[in-house]
Design a protein around this motif. Structure first.
Motif, mmCIF file in Angstrom:
data_model
loop_
_atom_site.group_PDB
_atom_site.id
_atom_site.type_symbol
_atom_site.label_atom_id
_atom_site.label_comp_id
_atom_site.label_asym_id
_atom_site.label_seq_id
_atom_site.Cartn_x
_atom_site.Cartn_y
_atom_site.Cartn_z
ATOM 1 N N ASN A 13 -14.407 8.607 86.307
ATOM 2 C CA ASN A 13 -13.309 9.272 87.012
ATOM 3 C C ASN A 13 -13.780 10.008 88.250
ATOM 4 O O ASN A 13 -13.025 10.776 88.840
ATOM 5 N N ARG A 38 -11.586 14.871 96.500
ATOM 6 C CA ARG A 38 -11.189 13.705 97.285
ATOM 7 C C ARG A 38 -10.758 14.104 98.685
ATOM 8 O O ARG A 38 -11.028 13.388 99.654
ATOM 9 N N GLN A 39 -10.077 15.253 98.802
ATOM 10 C CA GLN A 39 -9.676 15.737 100.124
ATOM 11 C C GLN A 39 -10.892 16.018 100.988
ATOM 12 O O GLN A 39 -10.912 15.704 102.175
ATOM 13 N N THR A 93 -12.280 15.068 83.805
ATOM 14 C CA THR A 93 -11.838 15.049 85.193
ATOM 15 C C THR A 93 -12.408 16.222 85.961
ATOM 16 O O THR A 93 -12.430 16.229 87.183
ATOM 17 N N ARG A 117 -9.372 20.266 91.059
ATOM 18 C CA ARG A 117 -10.768 20.082 91.468
ATOM 19 C C ARG A 117 -11.025 18.654 91.938
ATOM 20 O O ARG A 117 -11.654 18.438 92.975
ATOM 21 N N LEU A 118 -10.487 17.684 91.189
ATOM 22 C CA LEU A 118 -10.673 16.281 91.558
ATOM 23 C C LEU A 118 -10.021 15.991 92.910
ATOM 24 O O LEU A 118 -10.611 15.373 93.798
ATOM 25 N N TRP A 119 -8.799 16.461 93.044
ATOM 26 C CA TRP A 119 -8.036 16.172 94.258
ATOM 27 C C TRP A 119 -8.668 16.860 95.456
ATOM 28 O O TRP A 119 -8.759 16.296 96.539
ATOM 29 N N GLU A 120 -9.159 18.099 95.256
ATOM 30 C CA GLU A 120 -9.825 18.767 96.370
ATOM 31 C C GLU A 120 -11.093 17.998 96.745
ATOM 32 O O GLU A 120 -11.399 17.848 97.928
ATOM 33 N N ILE A 135 -17.816 22.767 94.553
ATOM 34 C CA ILE A 135 -17.246 22.110 93.368
ATOM 35 C C ILE A 135 -18.354 21.645 92.432
ATOM 36 O O ILE A 135 -18.236 21.740 91.215
ATOM 37 N N VAL A 138 -14.884 10.872 92.125
ATOM 38 C CA VAL A 138 -14.504 10.443 93.463
ATOM 39 C C VAL A 138 -15.489 9.359 93.872
ATOM 40 O O VAL A 138 -16.703 9.534 93.693
ATOM 41 N N ASN A 164 -4.387 21.167 84.935
ATOM 42 C CA ASN A 164 -3.998 21.510 86.298
ATOM 43 C C ASN A 164 -5.212 21.802 87.160
ATOM 44 O O ASN A 164 -5.357 21.278 88.268
ATOM 45 N N ALA A 165 -6.086 22.654 86.627
ATOM 46 C CA ALA A 165 -7.270 23.046 87.390
ATOM 47 C C ALA A 165 -8.195 21.855 87.585
ATOM 48 O O ALA A 165 -8.763 21.664 88.668
ATOM 49 N N SER A 166 -8.334 21.018 86.533
ATOM 50 C CA SER A 166 -9.208 19.844 86.652
ATOM 51 C C SER A 166 -8.688 18.899 87.721
ATOM 52 O O SER A 166 -9.450 18.395 88.550
ATOM 53 N N TYR A 167 -7.373 18.674 87.662
ATOM 54 C CA TYR A 167 -6.767 17.788 88.653
ATOM 55 C C TYR A 167 -6.980 18.356 90.052
ATOM 56 O O TYR A 167 -7.295 17.622 91.006
#
Lengths: 338, 338, 338, 338, 338
Positions: free
Chosen positions: A302, A74-75, A293, A69-72, A229, A304, A64-67
């Motif tokens: 993986n 990308r944001q 991730t 971090r990745l998604w943030e 990050i 960004v 959850n946390a890894s996802y």
């Protein structure tokens, strides 16, 4: 970023082959001991299942946390796209010859192009800084290093910051920037000095000067978020816990399976080995995917795709300013887009 | 912040050795009683597993909250980095001699450097205030106090607020600030008075005055958010619940294991002791890691590295203003960055 | 807010003693019936465990929501701290004698102090309004009412809104405010009228007038968010569901335990009573802690400490304005800070 | 919104009586078949428990989403309260006779009252639009329609939009608005035209004109967010999945229970019926409560109380403007506040 | 978006018929082998249940992320609605003939209509760009392609970007836009150039010019957020993991069921086939629904209905500007709204 449907099964197997072999050994040792008469080497399955549930919890939590971090990450780069475009239209349309003010003449188009070039220089410095190595990153581990045959990291393999900036800045500016501790941060400060200069020459009103500076403030925010990050890993106390629990669980699983299979009959205990490998592989791979991730700027497959995003911004801004000879957008190589 | 890959296994074992011993005692007592004939001292495993699931839920919930507190703390300090850089470029480029206004002459560069020095003073006061002790913090517990041999807390072990501020402020300002209830908050108020002064002398327009004050408003927000995390612990009602449930579960586990192992044969009951220790250790350590994360400004090895971040801001701002003799960035000591 | 490490075990036991007794009765009845021959009064454990998992889910969900409500409440009051400090520095440094405008003379310091006093009046009205009772709050329940011996609620036990406002406002303003439906909201409207007055007298430019009004807009936001949490409870449909499920589960647990213990032998069934009480206590207390957290302004020991925060704001603002005779910060009484 | 402590048990039972009857039939059929000799009609419990866990997951997920929708809806209306109050003080204190501008005379108080009346008209149009029916809403289902005896929906049962707007707008404005596709959106456009008019007459500076328009922009945001929740249901693919899984699980449960109870002895199989009903009821009711929460503007008893909130805003704004004959605040009827 | 209550059961069955057949084969093979004497081909259920729990975790996690992507996509388009309406009222009421400025005459109404038409062109370009195919999207898979008989994708099946833009822009503008890499982004740049033109002609003050540009900045943000969701799939490393785990679990389930059913008697093993299909179907369909949700702009029946939203915006803006011949709002076809 993998830009296809799925990683091929073959890659997954190769990528996990080392630990799969370890699981086989871990499952085989107690099985052989059991078969040679150490029949006490079993543990009831239920407490192990409880530990398994706890492991699933903390691994789920980590993924959850890894996802996140990745998604943030990308944001944030989405935000960089947005602010860059906004900065681009402002650079085009906010520089005016104010009726009430007058200053020395300047070529507005050159001023605009200078702002845009320095912005691209900032993007370049930022992506080089973000792809520098950190102690906790995983890209150097043997299974990941091996995977680098399938893709390339432009900021490490082909390009050099000094050369890239030299194409965009005056030699004096370039030299000044390369000597600082944080080139990207100082490039925005240079940008701010340039705006002050335009303000003093009368091409920006107080109001539009502040509006353009606000765009720089936003760019500092994006940069700072990326650095957060990059420089603050998934907390190592949690990572240590995960590592210990997963391996503890993997060590216990065969003991529990032995007991379950021994209930079915003596020959069945040998099934402990494949079953143990499967359970261990599921839990360990779940953990390992999260680990691959959690650092979205480490130069892994993986990541960004910041090189590609920076190029797309460059194309948009130059197109806005009416420039012609635009560089091409970047395409995935071997399904990996960097 | 631990800045390496993992805490060494040895540290984890030392850090948990006291309660591990307690788990052994808790598991040994009913086992010995059972072996001496109290065979009724067992409980079916299934209800215990249900309690274990509930404990896993609330521990997961607490770790989630702890992680969120840590991560938010890091985000706030990321925000402080961003606003500081923005304040830096505004201090450099918003002070202008307005054509339409006139006031007494002032050295703009000195005004800029004064604003930057006072900003660094604010950072200093803030990190000292955040590292003061609170009743609910864990840094004083014996296993954490012991761990302090591996790192140092600058704000407690080496430096003193009065001396640090004395290097940055005039003696009068410094004395006034040290006498207040919240030095950091009053430093920003001083900064605001300085801006008013610049406004009255004609070096700031109304518009840029408000833009700079808006940066102070943001800094108040960052400070207030830090204080919120510092002064509002993970709710003690939930922490009490966790403590009770984890120990209740640890006390019940051996009773359930006794029954499971006794099914395998009489000699097996002694396996209750290692198995009980393992289950207890997994659940308790999961809880303890959360506890060591929930106060990100307590001066522990899992803190947000605010001393290092403050130093990095200082370097960036002085570099922007063209100052030379910059202090070095801070490096981890023994893999711990403070 | 509990400001220590943990609630004492004794308090927890006293606070849950009533329902613990009920659990004992609920577990004893089927046990006695079973022992007297109704051996059919058992249920397999597995379906009950499934219901237990569902109960753990919805209780975890509720505790999540309760925690989120508490934490948001604390965030809002953190926001009130921030906006108050910002409003304070603006009240100090935005009132200027504009060169281009002129109006009747006014004592700027008195204007500033009036704005600050009215702001403190707003804080006072807000905390009184937030501590009024609501139909769904738990503070009146017997176990909570009993606990009030350990602390005091200033807004209910000692102080009165009219008297507190009388110390801060002119008698006319005070009377007007006390007659309205929402005194806090109308105090901000008074504040806005005062700003208009200062604008018309020439001590605020259009631009700084709007900046100060924007601070009022933010205060309205904070107030509205507090009122949202105060006036919109955790949805009663979910609370009803929780209540029903927890008690249904508590009623079923002994039936399942009977079966599990009866497998061990006839004498073991009496262990159903202590085991049933423990399982029931764990699940019910988990639910009850959530319930005691879900209304963060009800005047309970787990409230956000709004009286103490309001006092700290008062001290900060008066110190900014250079006032001397400051009231002391509030301290916890019996570890409870209100 | 239910404004009491809990829904009465009687209401819950009545509200779920239809499907409870269905569960009894579903559980009775295989039980009777089993008793008449179809002893093969059983399934091991463990795979069913796994499906049960999956169902608990997706139901928990749905309830999470439903709660988030409800809570966001309440947040939006909290935002409407805040922006309305801000708009109110701006309408009171931003209309000034600028010294540097002059235009035709206008009664500022009338202008202010006109802005406030049009704002209330917007609130009215918005709540009528939000309470219109949608294909996926549940308020028409028989168990919900039946429950409408306990409360009333003002926007459907008593009031009419045309009449309500007629009290607040000029006949011409009212007619123009009622002819449009989205009356609420066009009312804000009218409000904007009115501001332009005030700007042209010289009662608003450019700066305050934009500040008031920014409030309209925020109101558009609130309206758009409400419309998003109204017009975009909980995704029907997930709802379909939930429906299928819950009923599939309910159909399987008795088969698993049969096996568990048959282990206890032949007479015990009849306990499958009550036990099956209880398990089915728990899972189905959990799902149904979520369904009754997912559309917060459907006119159900769990709606956000938008009629009451709109009235409270009206009172606040009129009190700000010094108006007297205020309407009363709305009270719950039968514990339901609409 | 499905705009009814539920997908019909028949559609679900047809949509999943291919893999349901595969599940039957996967369950039948070991069952037949077992029945023909390979009685060792069984695995204890408990380790499989643990893998099942892990699969439920990661599938739940994926569905969470998919739902978040869909919901964020809808939020972004809600934001587009809001900013469009705001831009609409500003286009209507911010263009003024400033008293202090003068420039060449222009028809303000034409300018307004031009801004609105270009805005609609931007919406059009954006929705065409968002509905282009990507390598990881699922709309081309056979079960989804087959489902396209029930609905149509306007941007692929009926309309063409060049024709649509031709109705809204001058031929020169249209040609320039169609030649760029990102037409939507360049349309906003054109809009900005138009604002600069209005500013230079004296119909916008500096202040309102920036306010309108800020609306463009927001539109860039909305566009960038859409592109982020479009161009950054649910991370393929997680998707790969999901695919592998679900199928691994499906392959293991019959082996575990065989053992459970064989305990009931030899004839029971044939029940493995239907039971295996049901368990596999539940887990696989849960996963597949998530997959059909994760790309909200792929042109599937679960898309955000961007064609319909864009049309509704067009109607609102034209109505604001007093235009008459409005196009109709779009209605669902076969319950699918695009």
């Amino acid at each position: 970023m993998h830009a296809g449907r799925h990683y091929p099964l073959k890659h997954v197997i190769l990528w996990t082959r080392r630990e799969t072999f370890a699981f086989a050994v871990i499952a085989a040792v107690p099985t052989v001991l059991y078969a040679t008469g150490w029949s006490w080497i079993t543990v009831p399955w239920l407490p192990i299942a409880l530990i398994g549930t706890a492991v699933a919890f903390i691994t789920g939590f980590k993924n959850n946390a890894s996802y996140a971090r990745l998604w943030e990450a990308r944001q944030i780069w989405g935000g960089i796209v947005n602010t860059s475009r906004s900065f681009g239209v402002m650079a085009c349309d906010y520089l005016l010859q104010e009726p009430g003010l007058c200053g020395p003449a300047v070529d507005l188009a050159a001023a605009r192009d200078g702002l845009i070039a320095r912005h691209i220089a900032w993007l370049t410095a930022l992506r080089f800084q973000l792809r520098e190595p950190r102690a906790w990153e995983n890209i150097g581990l043997v299974h990941n290093a091996e995977y680098r045959r399938y893709y390339q990291i432009p900021e490490r393999d082909n390009d050099y910051l000094g050369i890239e900036l030299g194409k965009l800045l005056t030699p004096a500016d370039c030299a000044a920037i390369l000597g600082t501790k944080n080139p990207a941060a100082q490039l925005l400060a240079q940008q701010s000095h340039a705006l002050r200069d335009l303000r003093e020459r009368g091409f920006l009103s107080d109001y539009r000067h502040v509006a353009l500076t606000d765009a720089l403030v936003e760019l500092y925010e994006h940069q700072g978020k990326c650095e957060r990050i990059k420089n603050f890993p998934y907390p190592r106390q949690f990572a240590t816990l995960n590592l210990l629990f997963v391996w503890l669980f993997i060590a216990l699983v065969p003991l529990g399976l032995l007991q379950e299979f021994s209930k079915l009959g003596d020959g069945f205990v040998w099934l402990t080995i494949p079953a143990g490998v499967i359970v261990a592989w599921v839990f360990h791979t779940m953990d390992k995917i999260g680990e691959s991730t959690e650092n979205p700027f480490e130069g892994g497959p993986n990541d960004v795709p910041i090189t590609a995003i920076a190029r797309a911004i460059e194309v948009d801004l130059r197109e806005m300013a009416g420039q012609k000879d635009l560089p091409p957008l970047l395409q995935p190589r071997g399904e990996i887009l960097m």
